[in-house]
Design an enzyme around this catalytic site. Structure first.
Site, mmCIF file in Angstrom:
data_model
loop_
_atom_site.group_PDB
_atom_site.id
_atom_site.type_symbol
_atom_site.label_atom_id
_atom_site.label_comp_id
_atom_site.label_asym_id
_atom_site.label_seq_id
_atom_site.Cartn_x
_atom_site.Cartn_y
_atom_site.Cartn_z
ATOM 1 C CB ILE A 68 -1.406 -0.068 1.077
ATOM 2 C CG1 ILE A 68 -1.982 -0.993 0.983
ATOM 3 C CG2 ILE A 68 -1.723 0.931 1.326
ATOM 4 C CD1 ILE A 68 -2.190 -1.495 2.242
ATOM 5 C CB SER B 122 -6.136 -2.486 10.446
ATOM 6 O OG SER B 122 -7.250 -3.800 10.837
ATOM 7 C CE1 TYR C 111 -1.606 -5.857 12.070
ATOM 8 C CE2 TYR C 111 -3.700 -5.662 12.006
ATOM 9 C CZ TYR C 111 -3.137 -5.455 11.610
ATOM 10 O OH TYR C 111 -2.775 -4.525 10.080
ATOM 11 C CE LYS D 62 -2.247 -1.533 12.258
ATOM 12 N NZ LYS D 62 -0.955 -0.698 11.173
#
Length: 301
Positions: free
Chosen positions: A38, A162, A188, A192
């Protein structure tokens, strides 16, 4: 928009052809994570739109490959339209050195900041400074980088996070999973959510005339997806998820919209499809925890 951009049709690919492609001539953008996925697509579009780029990269060789491509594509004028700065987000000392190098590159000018870089890992690991790796790289190091560069922000900071943050849980007594069980999803989503809470707190402290935006790219096939530790399992996951995922170019759409389009300060941009996994970028809701200002203040203290 230049002829080359029209020929390649990035506005259609990005999914916001109803908006005018920006003219970024004369602007500088610092983009982390531009060596892959990205981040590379974000940098490519910015170069085509005329921005001068400063790219903090962990691996110089990969950065040079991307830099050469961007130089072929760029519409920016003047010397050194694409500059590399070495930075390892798993080492806060490296981040501090990168801040100094970026300031030297910018000189008296200012820049927009886009933090795309991130990491996943199949097992618990730690950064050079002893932080749990996912929390350190996805939240703590970007916090240091952006907060240190706030004096040179021109218009906008974009934090790529995210929607996995909606499953995150903050444990202020054990943020680094030293006593509680570590799993990739738990680590994770916590990292985030921490980044989202930091964004909430930082948004209220942005310098006058600047703002902060949060972007969720959606489910995108990048190197981050290959994190199980098993090449066979990684291939199986990639094949099975094919109908749901987007390309890196499509995932870049939310990030680019968050950077270049008029938005309310502190917006959260992501795909409009099911579970915000794919689709066209739009304003999407965040979790109640990500809107908890008291939790934000305690988490980023």
């Amino acid at each position: 928009m230049s002829g080359s951009v029209v020929d390649e049709g990035p506005a259609t690919v990005l999914g916001w052809e109803h908006l005018t492609a920006p003219d970024l001539g004369g602007r500088t953008v610092v983009v982390t994570g531009a060596s892959d996925g990205i981040g590379r697509e974000v940098a490519l579009h910015l170069a085509r739109w005329g921005a001068r780029l400063v790219l903090p990269v962990r691996t110089r060789g990969k950065g040079e490959v991307v830099r050469r491509r961007l130089l072929r594509e760029t519409r920016a004028t003047g010397p050194d339209p694409v500059r590399l700065v070495e930075m390892d987000l798993a080492d806060l000392g490296s981040v501090r050195r990168a801040v100094v190098a970026i300031q030297e590159v910018l000189g008296e000018s200012s820049a927009d900041l886009v933090n795309v870089a991130g990491v996943v890992s199949p097992r618990r690991r730690e950064t050079v400074d002893g932080a749990e790796l996912l929390l350190g790289v996805n939240a703590l190091a970007p916090m240091l980088l952006v907060e240190s560069l706030l004096p040179v922000v021109r218009d906008r900071v974009v934090l790529v996070t995210s929607h996995a943050h909606t499953a995150g849980r903050i444990d202020l007594d054990d943020m680094h999973f030293r006593r509680t069980r570590w799993t990739l999803p738990r680590a994770y989503s916590r990292a985030k959510l921490t980044a989202m809470l930091w964004g909430l707190d930082l948004g209220s402290r942005m310098p006058s005339g600047t703002d902060l935006q949060l972007a969720h790219p959606g489910w995108v096939v990048t190197n981050l997806q290959n994190a199980s530790g098993s090449a066979l399992l990684d291939r199986a996951v990639t094949a099975a998820s094919g109908p749901l995922v987007m390309t890196a170019t499509q995932g870049a759409a939310a990030v680019l919209l968050a950077l270049t389009q008029p938005l309310p300060p502190g917006s959260y941009v992501g795909p409009d499809g099911w579970q915000h996994l794919r689709g066209r970028p739009t304003l999407i809701p965040r979790s109640p925890a990500a809107l908890d200002r008291d939790l934000a203040a305690r988490t980023v203290a």
